[in-house]
Scaffold this motif. Structure first.
Motif, PDB file in Angstrom:
ATOM      1  N   ARG A  84      -3.571  14.792   5.594  1.00  0.00           N
ATOM      2  CA  ARG A  84      -3.384  14.581   7.029  1.00  0.00           C
ATOM      3  C   ARG A  84      -2.195  13.642   7.257  1.00  0.00           C
ATOM      4  O   ARG A  84      -2.090  12.607   6.591  1.00  0.00           O
ATOM      5  N   ASP A  85      -1.304  14.009   8.146  1.00  0.00           N
ATOM      6  CA  ASP A  85      -0.149  13.154   8.428  1.00  0.00           C
ATOM      7  C   ASP A  85      -0.642  11.799   8.939  1.00  0.00           C
ATOM      8  O   ASP A  85      -1.555  11.725   9.766  1.00  0.00           O
ATOM      9  N   GLY A  86      -0.058  10.751   8.436  1.00  0.00           N
ATOM     10  CA  GLY A  86      -0.472   9.406   8.857  1.00  0.00           C
ATOM     11  C   GLY A  86      -1.500   8.802   7.915  1.00  0.00           C
ATOM     12  O   GLY A  86      -1.965   7.688   8.133  1.00  0.00           O
ATOM     13  N   ALA A  87      -1.842   9.535   6.853  1.00  0.00           N
ATOM     14  CA  ALA A  87      -2.849   9.008   5.919  1.00  0.00           C
ATOM     15  C   ALA A  87      -2.198   8.201   4.804  1.00  0.00           C
ATOM     16  O   ALA A  87      -1.086   8.499   4.358  1.00  0.00           O
ATOM     17  N   LEU A  88      -2.915   7.195   4.370  1.00  0.00           N
ATOM     18  CA  LEU A  88      -2.545   6.441   3.177  1.00  0.00           C
ATOM     19  C   LEU A  88      -3.679   6.670   2.184  1.00  0.00           C
ATOM     20  O   LEU A  88      -4.835   6.371   2.479  1.00  0.00           O
ATOM     21  N   LEU A  89      -3.370   7.253   1.028  1.00  0.00           N
ATOM     22  CA  LEU A  89      -4.418   7.512   0.031  1.00  0.00           C
ATOM     23  C   LEU A  89      -4.350   6.467  -1.078  1.00  0.00           C
ATOM     24  O   LEU A  89      -3.283   6.282  -1.684  1.00  0.00           O
ATOM     25  N   PRO A  90      -5.451   5.782  -1.361  1.00  0.00           N
ATOM     26  CA  PRO A  90      -5.460   4.872  -2.513  1.00  0.00           C
ATOM     27  C   PRO A  90      -5.693   5.692  -3.779  1.00  0.00           C
ATOM     28  O   PRO A  90      -6.763   6.248  -3.975  1.00  0.00           O
ATOM     29  N   LEU A  91      -4.672   5.819  -4.624  1.00  0.00           N
ATOM     30  CA  LEU A  91      -4.794   6.668  -5.822  1.00  0.00           C
ATOM     31  C   LEU A  91      -4.685   5.835  -7.088  1.00  0.00           C
ATOM     32  O   LEU A  91      -3.880   4.907  -7.162  1.00  0.00           O
ATOM     33  N   ALA A  92      -5.498   6.201  -8.081  1.00  0.00           N
ATOM     34  CA  ALA A  92      -5.449   5.464  -9.347  1.00  0.00           C
ATOM     35  C   ALA A  92      -4.160   5.791 -10.080  1.00  0.00           C
ATOM     36  O   ALA A  92      -3.634   6.893  -9.965  1.00  0.00           O
ATOM     37  N   GLY A 141      -5.348   3.852   5.639  1.00  0.00           N
ATOM     38  CA  GLY A 141      -6.431   4.470   4.892  1.00  0.00           C
ATOM     39  C   GLY A 141      -7.400   3.388   4.487  1.00  0.00           C
ATOM     40  O   GLY A 141      -7.135   2.201   4.700  1.00  0.00           O
ATOM     41  N   SER A 142      -8.538   3.783   3.920  1.00  0.00           N
ATOM     42  CA  SER A 142      -9.444   2.728   3.500  1.00  0.00           C
ATOM     43  C   SER A 142      -9.787   2.843   2.030  1.00  0.00           C
ATOM     44  O   SER A 142      -9.623   3.897   1.405  1.00  0.00           O
ATOM     45  N   ASN A 156      -8.959  -2.100   4.748  1.00  0.00           N
ATOM     46  CA  ASN A 156      -8.109  -1.204   5.502  1.00  0.00           C
ATOM     47  C   ASN A 156      -6.693  -1.426   4.979  1.00  0.00           C
ATOM     48  O   ASN A 156      -6.209  -2.565   4.963  1.00  0.00           O
ATOM     49  N   LEU A 157      -6.075  -0.360   4.509  1.00  0.00           N
ATOM     50  CA  LEU A 157      -4.703  -0.480   4.003  1.00  0.00           C
ATOM     51  C   LEU A 157      -3.770   0.123   5.052  1.00  0.00           C
ATOM     52  O   LEU A 157      -3.900   1.294   5.391  1.00  0.00           O
ATOM     53  N   CYS A 158      -2.875  -0.721   5.589  1.00  0.00           N
ATOM     54  CA  CYS A 158      -1.965  -0.247   6.635  1.00  0.00           C
ATOM     55  C   CYS A 158      -0.540  -0.371   6.146  1.00  0.00           C
ATOM     56  O   CYS A 158      -0.167  -1.392   5.557  1.00  0.00           O
ATOM     57  N   TRP A 159       0.210   0.635   6.431  1.00  0.00           N
ATOM     58  CA  TRP A 159       1.618   0.598   6.023  1.00  0.00           C
ATOM     59  C   TRP A 159       2.510   0.920   7.232  1.00  0.00           C
ATOM     60  O   TRP A 159       2.211   1.840   7.997  1.00  0.00           O
ATOM     61  N   HIS A 160       3.539   0.091   7.429  1.00  0.00           N
ATOM     62  CA  HIS A 160       4.558   0.379   8.447  1.00  0.00           C
ATOM     63  C   HIS A 160       5.896   0.363   7.750  1.00  0.00           C
ATOM     64  O   HIS A 160       6.146  -0.513   6.906  1.00  0.00           O
ATOM     65  N   ARG A 161       6.748   1.298   8.131  1.00  0.00           N
ATOM     66  CA  ARG A 161       8.049   1.384   7.457  1.00  0.00           C
ATOM     67  C   ARG A 161       8.764   0.024   7.502  1.00  0.00           C
ATOM     68  O   ARG A 161       9.299  -0.422   6.490  1.00  0.00           O
ATOM     69  N   ILE A 202      -6.418  -5.511   4.819  1.00  0.00           N
ATOM     70  CA  ILE A 202      -7.377  -6.313   5.589  1.00  0.00           C
ATOM     71  C   ILE A 202      -8.792  -5.905   5.204  1.00  0.00           C
ATOM     72  O   ILE A 202      -9.131  -4.716   5.211  1.00  0.00           O
ATOM     73  N   GLN A 203      -9.584  -6.894   4.883  1.00  0.00           N
ATOM     74  CA  GLN A 203     -10.978  -6.593   4.560  1.00  0.00           C
ATOM     75  C   GLN A 203     -11.744  -6.341   5.858  1.00  0.00           C
ATOM     76  O   GLN A 203     -11.711  -7.148   6.776  1.00  0.00           O
ATOM     77  N   THR A 204     -12.429  -5.200   5.942  1.00  0.00           N
ATOM     78  CA  THR A 204     -13.106  -4.871   7.205  1.00  0.00           C
ATOM     79  C   THR A 204     -14.629  -4.913   7.101  1.00  0.00           C
ATOM     80  O   THR A 204     -15.307  -4.957   8.109  1.00  0.00           O
ATOM     81  N   ALA A 205     -15.173  -4.849   5.908  1.00  0.00           N
ATOM     82  CA  ALA A 205     -16.633  -4.895   5.778  1.00  0.00           C
ATOM     83  C   ALA A 205     -17.009  -5.329   4.378  1.00  0.00           C
ATOM     84  O   ALA A 205     -16.185  -5.280   3.458  1.00  0.00           O
TER      85      ALA A 205
END
Ligand code: GAL
Length: 698
Positions: free
Chosen positions: A613-621, A641-642, A662-667, A674-677
């Protein structure tokens, strides 16, 4: 001789969950013998829904000589999904299904390894029929048990007078008839939406919530040949290492035991003279061991005499059949298994608990069997998979250890049990449908890989297994790994194939993709646990309002942001529905506009149709660096992404010991975390350099 029974109203059990009790229900049913309580504390994750889809007085019920019948209102516009693992069909509207546990489900009749008397409708509700009988569902029928439907009257007024007229009207009818043999009553559980996916999620939370596997179980699995001894298994591991194949779990097939069919449940002293040392050596290589078994007990088994009074009055594969509804049988069975677990065994494959009729020798107990708990063979078949699973699950629970295992039968209320279904059948297209369909009834399924008709067939199968709940190669009759020889006969003669290197590279590519995806999948499974939303599901789950996706029986949504369209051998071009939004190719980042059918041509065998999905950040090993996670960004300017983390192996997460980031990326600003839970603090893993995949737009 129909009698109309008194119809009470709906009883509210919890948020959006209602019950209606008709007549006098039996006591041996899925809900009354449920393995886990509802996860009421997690229902707040779902949207509010306090309306029942129909009124209690729209339900009609009759008791008759052969059982009872329920009629529910239904609109021919509703799409209906579920009824358990249905390998042969996806949309159940317009079908008659008799749900019967069967190891050899060859036709679209309702026979299944895991039938579940639960269906969900695109009108935004789900219904569980609480019975262990071989219940029939007539979904959208004109056949009312009594009375004359208005449609019949219409037909009588203008009967067919030619073949064309006869076949012109095959319209779906306006009721669902549920026919339950033997029972004098039944309870219906109704799950409100508002959307179909919410109703299924509600059913999953009512089942105890979705399962969270241990993290290691999300890696790749290989099962070695039944004939292998400890040295052969270790040679096989050497072969995986030489070929660069990343496996985390090794399965041993029947031959690990001193005798099998029926089973001794003890190590074979010739093949595995020192099991503890063997398990220790594998553990040092970071490999977990999973043992094959079925439930049937041989006199050589140490608990044979103890369990004998707690077994059926009929045998299966000439062994005793433990009554898993009898707590004493469960205690004896689990006490023995606890010793294997304490030796270092990580899990079990619960084979052949799925009724094996249509063959001359008894692979299972007959329907006329009687069990000490009072169940007959029919009821026990419907409950056997679940209670066999639960008996062994408790061994791990008691030790605060998570496990994730294989099973060949399951049923209602399975979502919280850590087991994945598989089959002896092998039609690839049916296997793909299984992954999609399992998700509508709280089940998980793996399209496991064995041998193959060609390198291409092997690679396509491995790709689809790698993107399923368990990435499994089941080489139980293979002497060489199938990427060295796909042909069974030549494989057993240990003759390697010419295309071995090509096959090895392509299989490795799919298995490495799986390794990369583990943190993302682990996060998706936590979502299953906490919201009931399945990690692998068909498009109809998320887009029930789009009639055009009701027939999409292989495209998978994985977690929140991935879409996978698996291919079978021979396909060079395909067309499938891409949901609304922009989707980016996983490998290249090239975007495609959704809300249309996407046509892809000239597809090489190595290409996996995986979209993000456009706008997604995937945490990949990072497969090369243990404990490193690389944020992959699929966007031009910003993405999020989370990431879920916990100790990976205990049930401490149920007590709050986990973290969600929550992992947020801006160019312009780069990455923020940010820890959310969750109660734990700080990342347990190391975050690597962000990779951006936005080619094609800038
Ligand atoms: C089958 C099972 C196979 C394999 C075999 C061993 O029933 O489906 O995966 O375990 O038994 O005998």
């Amino acid at each position: 001789s129909f009698v109309d029974a008194h119809l009470p109203g709906f009883e509210r059990l919890g948020p959006g969950v209602f019950r209606i009790v008709l007549g006098s229900p039996e006591t041996i049913t899925p809900v009354q013998r449920r393995p886990a309580p509802p996860a009421w504390d997690r229902f707040s994750a779902l949207p509010e829904a306090e309306r029942t889809p129909f009124l209690a007085d729209e339900v009609s019920f009759r008791i008759h000589a052969r059982g009872c019948t329920v009629v529910l209102p239904y609109s021919p516009d509703e799409g209906v999904f579920g009824l358990g693992l249905q390998l042969k069909s996806h949309l159940q509207a317009g079908k008659k299904k008799k749900l019967r546990v069967n190891a050899d489900p060859l036709a679209d009749t309702g026979d299944s390894h895991a039938p579940v008397p639960f269906f969900a409708s695109t009108a935004g509700y789900g219904i569980l029929v609480d019975t262990a009988r071989y219940v029939s569902f007539y979904v959208g029928t004109h056949a009312r048990p009594s009375g004359i439907a208005s449609r019949v009257k219409e037909k009588w007024d203008s009967p067919a007078r030619s073949t064309e007229e006869l076949y012109r009207s095959q319209a779906i009818g306006d009721c669902v008839v549920i026919d339950i043999p033997a029972a004098r009553g039944v309870a219906l559980y109704l799950f409100a939406g508002p959307a179909m996916g919410d109703a299924i999620a509600r059913y999953n939370l009512f089942s105890g919530g979705g399962v969270l596997p241990p993290r290691w179980a999300l890696g790749n699995w290989y099962r070695t040949s039944s004939s292998h001894d400890a040295a052969d298994v270790e040679r096989m591991i050497g072969c995986f290492e030489a070929d660069g194949m990343p496996f985390s779990v090794l399965g041993l097939e029947p031959g690990w035991q001193s005798c099998f069919y029926p089973n001794s449940f003890v190590w074979n002293p010739q093949r595995f003279p020192d099991p503890r040392a063997f398990l220790g050596r594998l553990s040092a290589r970071d490999l977990r061991v999973n043992l094959w078994e079925n439930a049937f007990v041989h006199p050589e088994c140490p608990f044979f005499e103890a369990i004998r009074p707690h077994c059926a009055d009929e045998l299966a594969t000439d062994g005793l059949v433990p009554d898993f509804l009898d707590p004493k049988a469960c205690a004896i069975f689990s006490e023995h298994h606890a010793r294997l677990v304490d030796q270092g065994v990580a899990g079990f494959k619960l084979d052949e608990c799925d009724n094996g009729d249509f063959v001359p020798h008894a692979w299972s107990f007959p329907e006329f069997a009687r069990f000490p708990s009072g169940a007959d063979g029919e009821q026990m078949h419907s409950l056997y998979g679940i209670h066999y699973q639960n008996t062994l699950h408790q061994v791990f629970r008691d030790r605060d250890r998570r496990h994730f295992d294989l099973v060949r039968s399951s049923g209602a209320l399975a979502a919280s049990l850590p087991y994945v279904l598989y089959s002896d059948l092998y039609e690839h297209r049916d296997f793909l449908r299984g992954t999609v369909n399992a998700a509508y009834s709280g089940l998980l399924w793996t399209p496991e890989v064995r041998d193959a008709a060609s390198t291409e067939d092997l690679v396509r199968r491995v790709q689809s297994a790698a993107l399923s709940p368990i990435s499994l190669i089941n080489g139980w009759y293979c002497e060489l790994p199938p990427w060295r020889q796909t042909n069974t006969k030549l494989n057993q003669e240990k003759i390697e194939m010419q295309e071995r290197d090509e096959a090895t590279a392509l299989v490795r590519q799919a298995l490495l993709l799986r390794v990369q995806l583990v943190p993302y999948l682990y996060t998706a499974f936590f979502d299953y646990y906490s919201t009931g939303r399945p990690p692998f599901r068909g498009l109809a789950f998320d887009f029930p309002g789009r009639k055009s996706v009701w027939s999409e029986d292989r495209t998978l949504l994985i977690g929140r942001d991935l879409l996978f369209h698996p291919l079978v051998a021979g396909e060079r071009e395909v067309e499938f529905f891409l949901p609304p939004g922009i989707w980016r190719d996983f490998t290249t980042g090239v975007p495609s506009l959704g809300d249309r059918r996407l046509r892809v041509t000239d597809i090489p065998v190595g290409r996996i149709l995986l979209y993000v999905r456009d706008g997604a950040l995937l945490p990949l090993a990072n497969p090369d660096v243990p404990n490193e996670i690389i944020p992959h960004v699929f966007a031009d300017d910003s993405a999020s992404g989370s990431l879920y983390e916990d100790d990976g192996c205990s049930y401490a997460f149920e007590r709050g010991d986990y973290t969600i980031f929550n992992l947020c990326w801006h160019r312009a600003d780069g990455l923020s975390v940010i820890q959310t839970a969750g109660r734990k603090t700080g990342l347990a893993t190391h975050l690597g350099q962000v990779v951006t995949r936005c080619e094609g737009t800038r």
